[in-house]
Design a protein around this motif. Sequence first.
Motif, PDB file in Angstrom:
ATOM      1  N   ALA A 190      19.531  57.997  26.239  1.00 25.23           N
ATOM      2  CA  ALA A 190      20.190  58.884  27.200  1.00 25.23           C
ATOM      3  C   ALA A 190      21.575  59.295  26.711  1.00 25.23           C
ATOM      4  CB  ALA A 190      20.301  58.199  28.564  1.00 25.23           C
ATOM      5  N   ARG A 191      22.244  58.406  25.974  1.00 28.48           N
ATOM      6  CA  ARG A 191      23.550  58.756  25.400  1.00 28.48           C
ATOM      7  C   ARG A 191      23.369  59.438  24.041  1.00 28.48           C
ATOM      8  NH1 ARG A 191      26.900  58.940  29.459  1.00 28.48           N
ATOM      9  NH2 ARG A 191      28.353  59.596  27.852  1.00 28.48           N
ATOM     10  N   TRP A 192      22.368  59.036  23.300  1.00 33.37           N
ATOM     11  CA  TRP A 192      22.156  59.653  21.980  1.00 33.37           C
ATOM     12  C   TRP A 192      21.967  61.161  22.122  1.00 33.37           C
ATOM     13  CZ3 TRP A 192      17.757  55.911  19.929  1.00 33.37           C
ATOM     14  CH2 TRP A 192      18.265  54.598  19.937  1.00 33.37           C
ATOM     15  N   ARG A 193      21.262  61.544  23.176  1.00 34.92           N
ATOM     16  CA  ARG A 193      20.967  62.979  23.314  1.00 34.92           C
ATOM     17  C   ARG A 193      22.240  63.802  23.542  1.00 34.92           C
ATOM     18  NH1 ARG A 193      20.474  65.085  28.204  1.00 34.92           N
ATOM     19  NH2 ARG A 193      18.914  66.605  27.586  1.00 34.92           N
ATOM     20  N   LEU A 194      23.336  63.115  23.910  1.00 28.91           N
ATOM     21  CA  LEU A 194      24.620  63.804  24.074  1.00 28.91           C
ATOM     22  C   LEU A 194      25.380  63.908  22.748  1.00 28.91           C
ATOM     23  CD1 LEU A 194      25.735  62.010  27.361  1.00 28.91           C
ATOM     24  CD2 LEU A 194      24.592  64.228  27.131  1.00 28.91           C
ATOM     25  N   GLY A 195      24.783  63.364  21.707  1.00 26.54           N
ATOM     26  CA  GLY A 195      25.460  63.406  20.405  1.00 26.54           C
ATOM     27  C   GLY A 195      26.356  62.210  20.186  1.00 26.54           C
ATOM     28  N   GLU A 196      26.016  61.092  20.822  1.00 32.40           N
ATOM     29  CA  GLU A 196      26.839  59.882  20.703  1.00 32.40           C
ATOM     30  C   GLU A 196      26.106  58.794  19.933  1.00 32.40           C
ATOM     31  OE1 GLU A 196      27.853  58.297  24.529  1.00 32.40           O
ATOM     32  OE2 GLU A 196      28.889  60.131  25.140  1.00 32.40           O
ATOM     33  N   LEU A 197      26.900  57.928  19.359  1.00 28.69           N
ATOM     34  CA  LEU A 197      26.414  56.670  18.788  1.00 28.69           C
ATOM     35  C   LEU A 197      27.486  55.625  19.070  1.00 28.69           C
ATOM     36  CD1 LEU A 197      24.880  54.671  16.942  1.00 28.69           C
ATOM     37  CD2 LEU A 197      26.014  55.742  14.998  1.00 28.69           C
ATOM     38  N   THR A 198      27.109  54.547  19.752  1.00 28.25           N
ATOM     39  CA  THR A 198      28.068  53.476  20.035  1.00 28.25           C
ATOM     40  C   THR A 198      27.566  52.189  19.395  1.00 28.25           C
ATOM     41  OG1 THR A 198      28.793  54.475  22.114  1.00 28.25           O
ATOM     42  CG2 THR A 198      29.187  52.120  21.870  1.00 28.25           C
ATOM     43  N   VAL A 199      28.436  51.553  18.619  1.00 29.85           N
ATOM     44  CA  VAL A 199      28.079  50.280  17.985  1.00 29.85           C
ATOM     45  C   VAL A 199      29.095  49.211  18.377  1.00 29.85           C
ATOM     46  CG1 VAL A 199      26.902  51.311  15.998  1.00 29.85           C
ATOM     47  CG2 VAL A 199      29.341  50.826  15.859  1.00 29.85           C
ATOM     48  N   ALA A 200      28.630  47.964  18.363  1.00 33.77           N
ATOM     49  CA  ALA A 200      29.519  46.842  18.683  1.00 33.77           C
ATOM     50  C   ALA A 200      30.625  46.758  17.628  1.00 33.77           C
ATOM     51  CB  ALA A 200      28.715  45.551  18.728  1.00 33.77           C
TER      52      ALA A 200
END
Length: 259
Positions: free
Chosen positions: A236-246
């Motif tokens: 759901a966040r990836w489709r916004l063009g995001e990538l979050t990593v620890a």
Amino acid sequence: MVTRGTTNPNRLRRVDNWIAAHAAGALHDAADPLVIDLGYGATPVTAVELRARLARVRPDVRVVGLEIDPERVAAAEPAADPPLLTFARGGFELAGLRPVVVRALNVLRQYDEAQVAPAWATMTARLAPGGLLVEGTCDELGRLAAWVRVDHDGPRSLTLAARLSTLDTPATLAERLPKALIHHNVPGQPVYDLLRALDDGWRDAAPYATFGARQRWRRAVAAVKTGGWPVLDGPARWRLGELTVAWPAVAPSMPAKFP
Ligand SMILES: C[S@@+](CC[C@H](N)C(=O)[O-])C[C@H]1O[C@@H](n2cnc3c(N)ncnc32)[C@H](O)[C@@H]1O
């Protein structure tokens, strides 16, 4: 450190949307839903936008824009809408306020890297319980952005975000890394490996471009995750063009110690 104060309407839309999603719980639970926009710049436009975006999460959210430059505080006054949106002079000590969220975008980039950890510590010490600091960098129009989530326990995650319709290659995000990482995008450092992995995934997913850049990014991020990176958000966040990593996965590794 007073700087040119460059800002633009909608420049911080990506980070604001991320804050709205990730700080919703803390804002709902807060006795005083106070948010600080630290270093809003030559015009208060992004502070006005932040208040409007977070009002959808909680209508009585209060935004205080803080600037180190008193002329910018005076210039912002016509945009104030007290008590929901106000402006004041302040720096990393947050004018003695106790916010749930601090957004500090494009502020630390002019500082030395050695000043980042103390600035994070000063700001997070002022956070309300469960609060978070979002500190990062973006380009002038907000098409490429990167930010760190920091709380009482230190840095927690790194988010990379891009406007996919104009994205050439994820490697261009390197120019927008937060101050804590930008000088570490060199072989042997984890953030370099992350950008390589994302770039490789993007290149391998080129056939999916026919289905749109979102599909291609989703594939690229899925490949990063499959490769073992601790990806925190989902599709759901990836489709916004995001990538979050620890954060621990990208934290700069210590320079080699000499005997
Ligand atoms: C490049 S502008 C960023 C404006 C806006 N946040 C944005 O991203 O579009 C940086 C602003 O941060 C302010 N600033 C720098 N250090 C600061 C500090 N320690 N406390 C508050 N403001 C600071 C500068 O005066 C400048 O107006």
